[in-house]
Design an enzyme around this catalytic site. Structure first.
Site, PDB file in Angstrom:
ATOM      1  N   VAL A  20     -22.162 -22.726  27.117  1.00  0.00           N
ATOM      2  CA  VAL A  20     -22.589 -21.534  27.844  1.00  0.00           C
ATOM      3  C   VAL A  20     -23.927 -21.102  27.260  1.00  0.00           C
ATOM      4  O   VAL A  20     -24.219 -21.355  26.095  1.00  0.00           O
ATOM      5  CB  VAL A  20     -21.562 -20.377  27.773  1.00  0.00           C
ATOM      6  CG1 VAL A  20     -20.324 -20.707  28.589  1.00  0.00           C
ATOM      7  CG2 VAL A  20     -21.194 -20.045  26.349  1.00  0.00           C
ATOM      8  N   SER A  21     -24.738 -20.454  28.081  1.00  0.00           N
ATOM      9  CA  SER A  21     -26.101 -20.114  27.673  1.00  0.00           C
ATOM     10  C   SER A  21     -26.183 -18.851  26.832  1.00  0.00           C
ATOM     11  O   SER A  21     -27.077 -18.706  26.022  1.00  0.00           O
ATOM     12  CB  SER A  21     -26.991 -19.943  28.902  1.00  0.00           C
ATOM     13  OG  SER A  21     -27.030 -21.141  29.623  1.00  0.00           O
ATOM     14  N   THR A  22     -25.273 -17.920  27.031  1.00  0.00           N
ATOM     15  CA  THR A  22     -25.356 -16.650  26.311  1.00  0.00           C
ATOM     16  C   THR A  22     -23.999 -16.274  25.757  1.00  0.00           C
ATOM     17  O   THR A  22     -22.967 -16.800  26.173  1.00  0.00           O
ATOM     18  CB  THR A  22     -25.818 -15.503  27.235  1.00  0.00           C
ATOM     19  OG1 THR A  22     -24.785 -15.254  28.199  1.00  0.00           O
ATOM     20  CG2 THR A  22     -27.117 -15.831  27.941  1.00  0.00           C
ATOM     21  N   GLN A  42     -21.344 -15.072  28.301  1.00  0.00           N
ATOM     22  CA  GLN A  42     -20.599 -16.012  29.122  1.00  0.00           C
ATOM     23  C   GLN A  42     -19.398 -16.529  28.344  1.00  0.00           C
ATOM     24  O   GLN A  42     -19.320 -16.431  27.134  1.00  0.00           O
ATOM     25  CB  GLN A  42     -21.510 -17.164  29.558  1.00  0.00           C
ATOM     26  CG  GLN A  42     -22.623 -16.700  30.477  1.00  0.00           C
ATOM     27  CD  GLN A  42     -23.606 -17.818  30.785  1.00  0.00           C
ATOM     28  OE1 GLN A  42     -23.845 -18.683  29.968  1.00  0.00           O
ATOM     29  NE2 GLN A  42     -24.171 -17.779  31.974  1.00  0.00           N
TER      30      GLN A  42
END
Length: 192
Positions: free
Chosen positions: A8-10, A13
Site C-alpha cells: 500500500v502507498s500510505t 491504506q
C-alpha cells in the site's frame, strides 16, 4: 511454493484486501510494504525475492503493486525468470514465466497500462496543485498566527517581552515564534 507480495502507498491504506486475496489463492508466505511504488527501496519485496527459490511463484493482487513503471516491472520479472521463479498477478490473471509467450505478451501490455495509469494520476495531482495555487491555496498546514497576531508579536518582542511568554500567549513553541520573527525580519529587509 506460492509467495505473496502486498503493498500500500500510505499508512492510511490497508493491506487486508490484498492479503485476503493472496491467502485465498494459496500463498504460504506473504511479504508486504507500506511505501509508494515510486520508491526504489521496498524491503518487503526484496525479502520476498530473496526467499523465493527456483520453481516458486511470486503472486501479487494487481500488477501495479509490484513496480513503478514498465521498465522496472520488466527488469524485476526478468530477474525472477533468471532465478527460475515465475510471477502471477491475480486481478489481471496473468502468469509470467519463460515458457509462456502469451504470458509475456500480456505482461508487457498490462505493465504498459499500469504505467499509463500511474502517469495519469501524477498528471491529475499536478494539475490539481496548480489549480489550487491559482486560487491562492498552497497546501500544508494553516499558519498559526494571522497578520494581526504578527503585528502584536513584533510589538511585544520589540518591547522586550520574553519569547517564552509570547509563545505561551499563542500556545505555540518558542521555535515557532523565532520562525515568525525571522520571517518578519526577512520581509522588512526586502521592503528596504
Amino acid at each position: 511454493m506460492k509467495i505473496g507480495y502486498a503493498r500500500v502507498s500510505t499508512g492510511l491504506q490497508n493491506l487486508n484486501l490484498q492479503e485476503d486475496r493472496l491467502n485465498q489463492y494459496g500463498c504460504e508466505k506473504i511479504f508486504s510494504d507500506h511505501i509508494s511504488g515510486a520508491k526504489s527501496k521496498r524491503p518487503g519485496l526484496d525479502r520476498a525475492i530473496e526467499f523465493a527459490r527456483s520453481g516458486d511463484t511470486i503472486v501479487v493482487w494487481r500488477l501495479d503493486r509490484l513496480g513503478r513503471n514498465m521498465a522496472d516491472l520488466i527488469t524485476l520479472v526478468n530477474e525472477l525468470n533468471n532465478r527460475g521463479v515465475s510471477f502471477h498477478s491475480l486481478e489481471e490473471n496473468i502468469t509470467m514465466d519463460k515458457s509462456s509467450s502469451t504470458g509475456q505478451l500480456l505482461f508487457h501490455l498490462f505493465a504498459a497500462f499500469a504505467e499509463f495509469e500511474r502517469n495519469l494520476i501524477l498528471e491529475r495531482s499536478s494539475a490539481g496543485r496548480i489549480a489550487a495555487r491559482a486560487r491562492g491555496r498552497y497546501g500544508g498546514r494553516p499558519e498559526k498566527l494571522n497578520k494581526q497576531d504578527l503585528t502584536l508579536l513584533k510589538t511585544l518582542y520589540d518591547n522586550g517581552t520574553p519569547i517564552k511568554t509570547i509563545a505561551e500567549q499563542w500556545k505555540v513553541s518558542r521555535t515557532t515564534i523565532y520562525r515568525y520573527l525571522n520571517k518578519l525580519n526577512n520581509q522588512e529587509n526586502k521592503d528596504k
